[in-house]
Design an enzyme around this catalytic site. Sequence first.
Site, PDB file in Angstrom:
ATOM      1  N   LYS A  13       0.976  -1.149   0.016  1.00 38.51           N
ATOM      2  CA  LYS A  13       0.005   0.079   0.002  1.00 38.51           C
ATOM      3  C   LYS A  13       0.830   1.200  -0.090  1.00 38.51           C
ATOM      4  O   LYS A  13       0.633   2.277  -0.755  1.00 38.51           O
ATOM      5  CB  LYS A  13      -1.057   0.145   1.246  1.00 38.51           C
ATOM      6  CG  LYS A  13      -1.775  -1.134   1.328  1.00 38.51           C
ATOM      7  CD  LYS A  13      -2.836  -1.098   2.565  1.00 38.51           C
ATOM      8  CE  LYS A  13      -2.002  -0.852   4.033  1.00 38.51           C
ATOM      9  NZ  LYS A  13      -1.369  -2.335   4.335  1.00 38.51           N
ATOM     10  N   ARG A  88     -10.082   0.800   8.782  1.00 37.18           N
ATOM     11  CA  ARG A  88      -9.330  -0.502   8.908  1.00 37.18           C
ATOM     12  C   ARG A  88     -10.526  -1.074   9.811  1.00 37.18           C
ATOM     13  O   ARG A  88     -10.441  -2.509   9.960  1.00 37.18           O
ATOM     14  CB  ARG A  88      -8.217  -0.168   9.943  1.00 37.18           C
ATOM     15  CG  ARG A  88      -7.218  -0.649   9.359  1.00 37.18           C
ATOM     16  CD  ARG A  88      -5.857  -0.437  10.623  1.00 37.18           C
ATOM     17  NE  ARG A  88      -4.741  -1.078   9.850  1.00 37.18           N
ATOM     18  CZ  ARG A  88      -3.821  -0.497   9.495  1.00 37.18           C
ATOM     19  NH1 ARG A  88      -3.859   0.658   9.060  1.00 37.18           N
ATOM     20  NH2 ARG A  88      -2.848  -1.466   9.221  1.00 37.18           N
ATOM     21  N   ARG A 123      11.759  -6.001   4.572  1.00 35.22           N
ATOM     22  CA  ARG A 123      11.235  -4.614   4.575  1.00 35.22           C
ATOM     23  C   ARG A 123      12.225  -3.864   5.830  1.00 35.22           C
ATOM     24  O   ARG A 123      12.472  -4.228   6.593  1.00 35.22           O
ATOM     25  CB  ARG A 123       9.906  -4.501   5.083  1.00 35.22           C
ATOM     26  CG  ARG A 123       9.582  -2.820   5.250  1.00 35.22           C
ATOM     27  CD  ARG A 123       8.403  -2.325   5.149  1.00 35.22           C
ATOM     28  NE  ARG A 123       7.309  -3.128   6.173  1.00 35.22           N
ATOM     29  CZ  ARG A 123       6.273  -2.800   6.231  1.00 35.22           C
ATOM     30  NH1 ARG A 123       5.437  -1.975   5.581  1.00 35.22           N
ATOM     31  NH2 ARG A 123       5.596  -3.269   7.591  1.00 35.22           N
ATOM     32  N   ARG A 156      11.289  -1.943  10.922  1.00 39.66           N
ATOM     33  CA  ARG A 156      10.158  -1.509  11.822  1.00 39.66           C
ATOM     34  C   ARG A 156       9.869  -2.399  13.091  1.00 39.66           C
ATOM     35  O   ARG A 156      10.164  -3.512  12.922  1.00 39.66           O
ATOM     36  CB  ARG A 156       8.827  -1.502  11.083  1.00 39.66           C
ATOM     37  CG  ARG A 156       8.510  -0.157  10.646  1.00 39.66           C
ATOM     38  CD  ARG A 156       7.247   0.045   9.499  1.00 39.66           C
ATOM     39  NE  ARG A 156       6.142  -0.666  10.022  1.00 39.66           N
ATOM     40  CZ  ARG A 156       4.877  -0.620   9.403  1.00 39.66           C
ATOM     41  NH1 ARG A 156       5.016   0.213   8.411  1.00 39.66           N
ATOM     42  NH2 ARG A 156       3.785  -1.252   9.488  1.00 39.66           N
ATOM     43  N   ARG A 167      -0.953  -9.454  12.891  1.00 41.38           N
ATOM     44  CA  ARG A 167      -1.309  -8.479  12.247  1.00 41.38           C
ATOM     45  C   ARG A 167      -2.170  -8.871  11.070  1.00 41.38           C
ATOM     46  O   ARG A 167      -3.129  -8.402  10.613  1.00 41.38           O
ATOM     47  CB  ARG A 167      -0.305  -7.500  11.568  1.00 41.38           C
ATOM     48  CG  ARG A 167       0.284  -6.502  12.628  1.00 41.38           C
ATOM     49  CD  ARG A 167       1.804  -5.869  12.264  1.00 41.38           C
ATOM     50  NE  ARG A 167       1.576  -5.161  10.967  1.00 41.38           N
ATOM     51  CZ  ARG A 167       2.797  -4.773  10.306  1.00 41.38           C
ATOM     52  NH1 ARG A 167       3.939  -5.327  10.631  1.00 41.38           N
ATOM     53  NH2 ARG A 167       2.566  -3.835   9.449  1.00 41.38           N
TER      54      ARG A 167
HETATM   55  P1  AP5 Z   1       4.701  -1.682   1.879  1.00 40.95           P
HETATM   56  O1  AP5 Z   1       4.467  -0.823   0.924  1.00 40.95           O
HETATM   57  O2  AP5 Z   1       5.443  -1.109   3.069  1.00 40.95           O
HETATM   58  O3  AP5 Z   1       3.551  -2.344   2.441  1.00 40.95           O
HETATM   59  P2  AP5 Z   1       2.194  -1.712   3.054  1.00 40.95           P
HETATM   60  O4  AP5 Z   1       0.997  -2.473   2.506  1.00 40.95           O
HETATM   61  O5  AP5 Z   1       2.288  -0.220   3.216  1.00 40.95           O
HETATM   62  O6  AP5 Z   1       2.687  -2.234   4.721  1.00 40.95           O
HETATM   63  P3  AP5 Z   1       2.454  -2.065   6.053  1.00 40.95           P
HETATM   64  O7  AP5 Z   1       3.035  -2.824   7.127  1.00 40.95           O
HETATM   65  O8  AP5 Z   1       2.821  -0.488   6.185  1.00 40.95           O
HETATM   66  O9  AP5 Z   1       0.771  -1.925   6.329  1.00 40.95           O
HETATM   67  P4  AP5 Z   1       0.103  -1.986   7.629  1.00 40.95           P
HETATM   68  O10 AP5 Z   1      -1.315  -2.039   7.207  1.00 40.95           O
HETATM   69  O11 AP5 Z   1       0.449  -3.231   8.409  1.00 40.95           O
HETATM   70  O12 AP5 Z   1       0.854  -0.636   8.288  1.00 40.95           O
HETATM   71  P5  AP5 Z   1       0.305   0.669   8.804  1.00 40.95           P
HETATM   72  O13 AP5 Z   1       1.707   1.363   8.683  1.00 40.95           O
HETATM   73  O14 AP5 Z   1      -0.494   0.988   7.810  1.00 40.95           O
HETATM   74  O15 AP5 Z   1       5.543  -2.828   1.302  1.00 40.95           O
HETATM   75  C1  AP5 Z   1       6.072  -3.845   2.073  1.00 40.95           C
HETATM   76  C2  AP5 Z   1       7.438  -4.426   1.830  1.00 40.95           C
HETATM   77  O16 AP5 Z   1       7.265  -5.000   0.352  1.00 40.95           O
HETATM   78  C3  AP5 Z   1       8.405  -3.311   1.482  1.00 40.95           C
HETATM   79  O17 AP5 Z   1       9.669  -4.035   1.867  1.00 40.95           O
HETATM   80  C4  AP5 Z   1       8.323  -3.120   0.035  1.00 40.95           C
HETATM   81  O18 AP5 Z   1       9.595  -2.661  -0.639  1.00 40.95           O
HETATM   82  C5  AP5 Z   1       7.991  -4.546  -0.609  1.00 40.95           C
HETATM   83  N1  AP5 Z   1       7.193  -4.518  -1.866  1.00 40.95           N
HETATM   84  C6  AP5 Z   1       6.389  -3.641  -2.080  1.00 40.95           C
HETATM   85  N2  AP5 Z   1       5.748  -3.836  -3.373  1.00 40.95           N
HETATM   86  C7  AP5 Z   1       6.346  -5.103  -3.741  1.00 40.95           C
HETATM   87  C8  AP5 Z   1       6.230  -5.855  -4.822  1.00 40.95           C
HETATM   88  N3  AP5 Z   1       5.546  -5.520  -5.985  1.00 40.95           N
HETATM   89  N4  AP5 Z   1       7.126  -6.889  -5.055  1.00 40.95           N
HETATM   90  C9  AP5 Z   1       8.147  -7.089  -4.026  1.00 40.95           C
HETATM   91  N5  AP5 Z   1       8.201  -6.444  -2.931  1.00 40.95           N
HETATM   92  C10 AP5 Z   1       7.345  -5.459  -2.862  1.00 40.95           C
HETATM   93  O19 AP5 Z   1       0.066   0.670  10.193  1.00 40.95           O
HETATM   94  C11 AP5 Z   1       0.871   0.094  11.086  1.00 40.95           C
HETATM   95  C12 AP5 Z   1       0.009   0.086  12.489  1.00 40.95           C
HETATM   96  O20 AP5 Z   1      -0.457   1.268  12.846  1.00 40.95           O
HETATM   97  C13 AP5 Z   1      -1.090  -0.859  12.647  1.00 40.95           C
HETATM   98  O21 AP5 Z   1      -0.622  -2.318  13.052  1.00 40.95           O
HETATM   99  C14 AP5 Z   1      -2.060  -0.282  13.712  1.00 40.95           C
HETATM  100  O22 AP5 Z   1      -1.193  -0.620  15.209  1.00 40.95           O
HETATM  101  C15 AP5 Z   1      -1.653   1.199  13.747  1.00 40.95           C
HETATM  102  N6  AP5 Z   1      -2.763   1.779  12.613  1.00 40.95           N
HETATM  103  C16 AP5 Z   1      -2.670   2.415  11.523  1.00 40.95           C
HETATM  104  N7  AP5 Z   1      -3.898   2.749  10.795  1.00 40.95           N
HETATM  105  C17 AP5 Z   1      -4.814   2.346  11.884  1.00 40.95           C
HETATM  106  C18 AP5 Z   1      -6.292   2.643  11.941  1.00 40.95           C
HETATM  107  N8  AP5 Z   1      -6.821   3.339  10.916  1.00 40.95           N
HETATM  108  N9  AP5 Z   1      -7.072   2.147  12.931  1.00 40.95           N
HETATM  109  C19 AP5 Z   1      -6.213   1.533  14.086  1.00 40.95           C
HETATM  110  N10 AP5 Z   1      -4.813   1.342  13.788  1.00 40.95           N
HETATM  111  C20 AP5 Z   1      -4.104   1.995  12.992  1.00 40.95           C
HETATM  112 MG    MG Z   2       2.618   1.115   4.695  1.00 40.75          MG
END
Ligand code: AP5
Ligand code: MG
Length: 215
Positions: A13, A88, A123, A156, A167
């Site tokens: 994402k 979410r 990552r 991270r 997760r």
């Molecule tokens: P990346 O682009 O980083 O993936 P992502 O989908 O953004 O993954 P996240 O871990 O950031 O998602 P998340 O939803 O768990 O975390 P968030 O920060 O939102 O890509 C991942 C890896 O793959 C990278 O190394 C990239 O280079 C690689 N990659 C990408 N595309 C690729 C491809 N095509 N091929 C190969 N490799 C590839 O949330 C974190 C925490 O915050 C949550 O757990 C929660 O505690 C809290 N939080 C956030 N939002 C809320 C909410 N709305 N409500 C409640 N809690 C929340």
């Molecule tokens: Mg992300």
Amino acid sequence: MKLLILGAPGAGKGTQAKVLAEKYNILHISTGDLLRAEVQEKTELGLKIADDMKMGKYISDEIVTTLLKNKLNSKECENGFLLDGYPRTTAQAKTLSEIAPDIDAVIVISVDDEIILERMSGRIVCADCGQVYHKLNKPPKIAGVCDVCGGLVVQRTDDKYEVVKKRLDIYHNETAPIINYYKSQDLVIRVSGLGYIDDITNKIVDAISKKSASK
Ligand code: AP5
Ligand code: MG
């Protein structure tokens, strides 16, 4: 343009959102990044949520929605936004339909859990600007140093294998059901998150053009 991007943790994402937001000249809002900034700056809120973030638990709807509303009301959003990591929960989806009822499309990136578990172990992210890298698929030019700002590139705290598994469970139980809510509004663009990052971006851009043309 007002877009949402949904998908499991590690689906890509943030990687896609960054490119798409630049392309459409809209603000990339990642609620994960907003929450991590609070933790890093050790604000009152940051100290309160640090442990839950480390364990991969969702932060309360109230806290996240307040942070989001502040961003949505800012001038930075005048051209639109791409929301990454919100909604979410069903409650957040309902709130969003009240505060931003005119969403143009909901991008859903699909990747199987086994591949996600593999990906997340590689990552690495910039501790200063949040730029995302991967040890094998997208390494920084100089190991450990961010290409964008020169900051330190680190893992991270919620990317440990057991935490990622948890997760993923939370995602399937609490977030995946939201996709049907948006399907019923004919907003969903579903793409596979497997393959080259640029190819996935192109598929999303094509699908958005088609959706806009059919309106
Ligand atoms: P990346 O682009 O980083 O993936 P992502 O989908 O953004 O993954 P996240 O871990 O950031 O998602 P998340 O939803 O768990 O975390 P968030 O920060 O939102 O890509 C991942 C890896 O793959 C990278 O190394 C990239 O280079 C690689 N990659 C990408 N595309 C690729 C491809 N095509 N091929 C190969 N490799 C590839 O949330 C974190 C925490 O915050 C949550 O757990 C929660 O505690 C809290 N939080 C956030 N939002 C809320 C909410 N709305 N409500 C409640 N809690 C929340
Ligand atoms: Mg992300």
